[in-house]
Scaffold this motif. Structure first.
Motif, PDB file in Angstrom:
ATOM      1  N   ARG A  85       0.864  -1.188   0.000  1.00 50.75           N
ATOM      2  CA  ARG A  85       0.000   0.000   0.000  1.00 50.75           C
ATOM      3  C   ARG A  85       0.900   1.237   0.000  1.00 50.75           C
ATOM      4  NH1 ARG A  85      -5.324  -0.987   1.668  1.00 50.75           N
ATOM      5  NH2 ARG A  85      -5.676   1.161   1.025  1.00 50.75           N
ATOM      6  N   PRO A  86       0.368   2.387  -0.363  1.00 55.23           N
ATOM      7  CA  PRO A  86       1.196   3.605  -0.369  1.00 55.23           C
ATOM      8  C   PRO A  86       1.759   3.917   1.011  1.00 55.23           C
ATOM      9  CG  PRO A  86      -0.813   3.949  -1.612  1.00 55.23           C
ATOM     10  CD  PRO A  86      -0.959   2.618  -0.942  1.00 55.23           C
ATOM     11  N   PHE A  87       3.076   3.820   1.127  1.00 51.55           N
ATOM     12  CA  PHE A  87       3.748   3.963   2.420  1.00 51.55           C
ATOM     13  C   PHE A  87       3.512   5.330   3.031  1.00 51.55           C
ATOM     14  CE2 PHE A  87       6.682   2.855   5.608  1.00 51.55           C
ATOM     15  CZ  PHE A  87       7.639   3.842   5.754  1.00 51.55           C
ATOM     16  N   ARG A  88       3.459   6.361   2.191  1.00 51.06           N
ATOM     17  CA  ARG A  88       3.343   7.729   2.694  1.00 51.06           C
ATOM     18  C   ARG A  88       2.031   7.988   3.413  1.00 51.06           C
ATOM     19  NH1 ARG A  88       6.619  11.915   0.746  1.00 51.06           N
ATOM     20  NH2 ARG A  88       4.870  13.323   1.043  1.00 51.06           N
TER      21      ARG A  88
ATOM     22  N   THR B 215      15.978   6.820  18.239  1.00 50.36           N
ATOM     23  CA  THR B 215      15.534   7.768  17.226  1.00 50.36           C
ATOM     24  C   THR B 215      14.782   7.024  16.132  1.00 50.36           C
ATOM     25  OG1 THR B 215      17.440   9.215  17.628  1.00 50.36           O
ATOM     26  CG2 THR B 215      16.216   9.542  15.582  1.00 50.36           C
ATOM     27  N   ILE B 216      13.558   7.469  15.867  1.00 51.58           N
ATOM     28  CA  ILE B 216      12.779   6.898  14.769  1.00 51.58           C
ATOM     29  C   ILE B 216      12.891   7.809  13.558  1.00 51.58           C
ATOM     30  CG2 ILE B 216      10.624   8.023  15.487  1.00 51.58           C
ATOM     31  CD1 ILE B 216       9.136   5.486  14.544  1.00 51.58           C
ATOM     32  N   SER B 217      12.995   7.210  12.387  1.00 52.97           N
ATOM     33  CA  SER B 217      13.067   7.969  11.148  1.00 52.97           C
ATOM     34  C   SER B 217      12.434   7.144  10.032  1.00 52.97           C
ATOM     35  CB  SER B 217      14.515   8.321  10.804  1.00 52.97           C
ATOM     36  OG  SER B 217      15.283   7.155  10.604  1.00 52.97           O
ATOM     37  N   ARG B 218      12.191   7.780   8.903  1.00 52.71           N
ATOM     38  CA  ARG B 218      11.602   7.062   7.771  1.00 52.71           C
ATOM     39  C   ARG B 218      12.159   7.604   6.466  1.00 52.71           C
ATOM     40  NH1 ARG B 218       5.368   7.609   8.245  1.00 52.71           N
ATOM     41  NH2 ARG B 218       5.361   6.587   6.192  1.00 52.71           N
ATOM     42  N   ASP B 219      12.206   6.721   5.488  1.00 50.20           N
ATOM     43  CA  ASP B 219      12.612   7.087   4.138  1.00 50.20           C
ATOM     44  C   ASP B 219      11.454   6.675   3.224  1.00 50.20           C
ATOM     45  OD1 ASP B 219      13.652   7.288   1.577  1.00 50.20           O
ATOM     46  OD2 ASP B 219      15.639   6.646   2.177  1.00 50.20           O
ATOM     47  N   ASN B 220      10.641   7.636   2.835  1.00 52.79           N
ATOM     48  CA  ASN B 220       9.451   7.312   2.047  1.00 52.79           C
ATOM     49  C   ASN B 220       9.811   6.831   0.643  1.00 52.79           C
ATOM     50  OD1 ASN B 220       7.700   7.843   4.144  1.00 52.79           O
ATOM     51  ND2 ASN B 220       7.294   9.950   3.492  1.00 52.79           N
ATOM     52  N   ALA B 221      10.970   7.209   0.150  1.00 55.12           N
ATOM     53  CA  ALA B 221      11.401   6.734  -1.165  1.00 55.12           C
ATOM     54  C   ALA B 221      11.746   5.251  -1.131  1.00 55.12           C
ATOM     55  CB  ALA B 221      12.601   7.538  -1.641  1.00 55.12           C
ATOM     56  N   LYS B 222      12.153   4.765   0.045  1.00 54.61           N
ATOM     57  CA  LYS B 222      12.522   3.356   0.205  1.00 54.61           C
ATOM     58  C   LYS B 222      11.448   2.545   0.928  1.00 54.61           C
ATOM     59  CE  LYS B 222      17.516   4.186   0.226  1.00 54.61           C
ATOM     60  NZ  LYS B 222      18.781   4.004   0.977  1.00 54.61           N
ATOM     61  N   ASN B 223      10.333   3.188   1.267  1.00 52.49           N
ATOM     62  CA  ASN B 223       9.257   2.502   1.992  1.00 52.49           C
ATOM     63  C   ASN B 223       9.776   1.824   3.259  1.00 52.49           C
ATOM     64  OD1 ASN B 223       7.607   3.323  -0.069  1.00 52.49           O
ATOM     65  ND2 ASN B 223       7.228   1.274  -0.891  1.00 52.49           N
ATOM     66  N   THR B 224      10.606   2.525   3.993  1.00 57.66           N
ATOM     67  CA  THR B 224      11.271   1.926   5.153  1.00 57.66           C
ATOM     68  C   THR B 224      11.237   2.892   6.332  1.00 57.66           C
ATOM     69  OG1 THR B 224      12.726   0.645   3.708  1.00 57.66           O
ATOM     70  CG2 THR B 224      13.401   0.897   6.003  1.00 57.66           C
ATOM     71  N   VAL B 225      11.024   2.336   7.511  1.00 61.60           N
ATOM     72  CA  VAL B 225      11.132   3.080   8.753  1.00 61.60           C
ATOM     73  C   VAL B 225      12.248   2.445   9.584  1.00 61.60           C
ATOM     74  CG1 VAL B 225       9.357   1.701   9.938  1.00 61.60           C
ATOM     75  CG2 VAL B 225       9.858   4.028  10.715  1.00 61.60           C
TER      76      VAL B 225
END
Length: 124
Positions: free
Chosen positions: A27-30, A69-79
Motif C-alpha cells: 500500500r502507499p507507504f506515505r 531515534t525513529i526515522s523514515r525514508d518514504n522513497a525506500k518505503n522503510t522506517v
C-alpha cells in the motif's frame, strides 16, 4: 493492509547500539503513520516510538527518549529505529506497526498492521 518486515535485531552488550529496519509493501507507504512497539516475556506490548507520514513529527516513550531515534525514508518505503545506549531492560521482541488513521494513542490496539517482530537482546 500494508505488509511489514522487520530486520536488524540481535545480541548486543549494554551501552551498545542497534538499528532496526522495517520495510513496507502493498500500500502507499506515505499514507501511514509508522510505529515501533516492543514486548518482553510475560509483559504486554508497549509503545516505543512513532513517526508521522511526513517524518516531521516524532513521538517517544519516556523510557527511550534521548536514546532511540525513529526515522523514515518514504522513497525506500522503510522506517528505522536507531537504538543507542542500550540497557538490559530494552531486551524484547520489537514490532513495526502502521496505521492510516492514528490519532496519537500509544495503545497497540490503535495500529492496524503489524510485522512479525525481531528479537533484541541486551546483555549486561
Amino acid at each position: 493492509q500494508v505488509h511489514l518486515v522487520e530486520s536488524g535485531g540481535g545480541l548486543v552488550q549494554a551501552g551498545g547500539s542497534l538499528r532496526l529496519s522495517c520495510a513496507a509493501s502493498g500500500r502507499p507507504f506515505r499514507s501511514y503513520v509508522m510505529g515501533w512497539f516492543r514486548q518482553a516475556p510475560g509483559k504486554e506490548r508497549e509503545f516505543v516510538a512513532a513517526i508521522s507520514w511526513s517524518g516531521d513529527s516524532t513521538y517517544y516513550a519516556d523510557s527511550v527518549k534521548g536514546r532511540f531515534t525513529i526515522s523514515r525514508d518514504n522513497a525506500k518505503n522503510t522506517v528505522y529505529l536507531q537504538m543507542n545506549s542500550l540497557k538490559p531492560e530494552d531486551t524484547a521482541v520489537y514490532f513495526c506497526a502502521a496505521d492510516q488513521n492514528w490519532r496519537g494513542s500509544y495503545s497497540a490496539r490503535d495500529f492496524g498492521s503489524w510485522g512479525q517482530g525481531t528479537q533484541v537482546t541486551v546483555s549486561s
